[in-house]
Design an enzyme around this catalytic site. Sequence first.
Site, PDB file in Angstrom:
ATOM      1  N   GLU A 448       2.717   4.614   1.110  1.00 55.85           N
ATOM      2  CA  GLU A 448       2.068   3.011   1.375  1.00 55.85           C
ATOM      3  C   GLU A 448       1.077   2.711   0.476  1.00 55.85           C
ATOM      4  O   GLU A 448      -0.165   2.961   0.312  1.00 55.85           O
ATOM      5  CB  GLU A 448       1.415   3.038   2.641  1.00 55.85           C
ATOM      6  CG  GLU A 448       2.314   3.285   3.907  1.00 55.85           C
ATOM      7  CD  GLU A 448       2.748   1.977   4.600  1.00 55.85           C
ATOM      8  OE1 GLU A 448       2.132   0.909   4.150  1.00 55.85           O
ATOM      9  OE2 GLU A 448       3.270   2.137   5.605  1.00 55.85           O
TER      10      GLU A 448
HETATM   11 ZN   LIG Z   1       6.887  -0.996   5.269  1.00 59.10          ZN
END
Ligand SMILES: [Zn+2]
Length: 486
Positions: A448
């Site tokens: 992320e």
């Molecule tokens: Zn995502």
Amino acid sequence: MKQFLPAAAAVALQITACLAEELLPVQIRAPTVAHFSDIVANNTLDFGCRPIAHPTSDGKFQLQALLTRDQISWLHGEYSSDESITIQETVLSKRQTSGQAPIGTGDRFSGGSVAPSGLGTKASGTTIASILNVNEINSAITGLANAYPGAFFKYNLPYTTFQGRTAVAAYTGAGSDTSKYRLYLSAGMHARERGGPDNLIYWVSDLLAANKSGSGLTYGSKSYTNAQVKSVLNAGIVLFPLVNPDGVVYDQSSGSLWRKNRNTRSGTSGSSIGVDLNRNFNFLWNFRKYFSSSVSPASTSPSSEAFYGTAAESEQETKNHVSVYDKFPGIRWFMDIHSAAGTILYSWGDDVNQSTDPKQNFLNATYDGKRGVTGDSTYKEYIPSADATAIKRAADATVASMRAVGSRDYISQQSVGLYPTSGASDDYAFSRFWAKPGVNKVYGFTMEFGYATNFYPTITEFNRNILDTNAGFMEWALTAISVGLQ
Ligand SMILES: [Zn+2]
């Protein structure tokens, strides 16, 4: 804490979310993760890729959400009596609507006659001026195939998207024998997470250029040698940079923070369109059967950002993603590139890990209806201790290299975080070994990148994300090689 959301309010909020266009990044801080349970259980709210509470430097926890103005007002009202909880709309909200990195117009790679060139092979301070549009992502891949004949291979995936687009993948480093490829990276699954495909394409461009010129790579304060570049390429890299082209075309043209694909079979207008591809994989997909009724690891509602689809792998994009494992049966390590949280996530995502009771596993029907409650002792997901050690080592090394670039902090976390997910690509990758006899064991990760809930980076952030992620990919690949590719 008071009961968070009565049913009537949930319905009202859902309607509001459909009418209001603008979603604002909000940070909610509380002394414990338990303070968030009621908010997270409300699956009409948007928590980005998955709801995760991050520890903060002052010993609290922070949950990111994307909310409409009405939802924010409601949240302030709900929490007005609890001083330990703070709700912040930050300057991030301004970034979403102004100062965003532009999307490229035209085709900077001229249909593939020009190859992309990354930041790791350029002088410090060099920047890229705009985000790749969908056409450019494809012509970048063609450009690499043209620039490195016999070393970079492009191919079309077997399933055309709902809107009829052909998805493109590529492989490089281990020659034409597809059984020799060990690393698989994908991006562009959630449409609004801008820069994901760019991060992957520029990294592979760097590897190929450095390999050819005999140089190393430099990302901020982090450098890699030419020997490390060659080692990573030799592991064999499969890249699928744009899993969800329909969604990205829509997001880039509308600026609507669109997440899902554009399938209209379950809904034809507004937020009812589309399936969340990262809840559509064949891992505990039918969550109402497998998980405790007290948790919502996905949603059966087409208007939810986490709508799981009509069956496991119901979506063409998901089928394409899975087809890669069939074409490259030697894949051993997988990373799915998302934003924006600043984390590296490792298995499992359905419940807290344990390495003592092999019977508590995702295939055991005895535990159906009991999974996903992270605070209990009824069920925890089994992971062999050697695997737990290996994946934590790789996640920690990746985070360390991303920090060393010098832009900002990252952390590694088990993907279940505060809250479980079903049908996600990383869990699917890892689960295959147990669910499908005879296939390779694959360690699955989610990166992320970027600032929390800031799906549309500024141009400065976009370029920092390239440096951070590219160092992260290098370290992840080098650790994979060190842990083992067989
Ligand atoms: Zn995502």
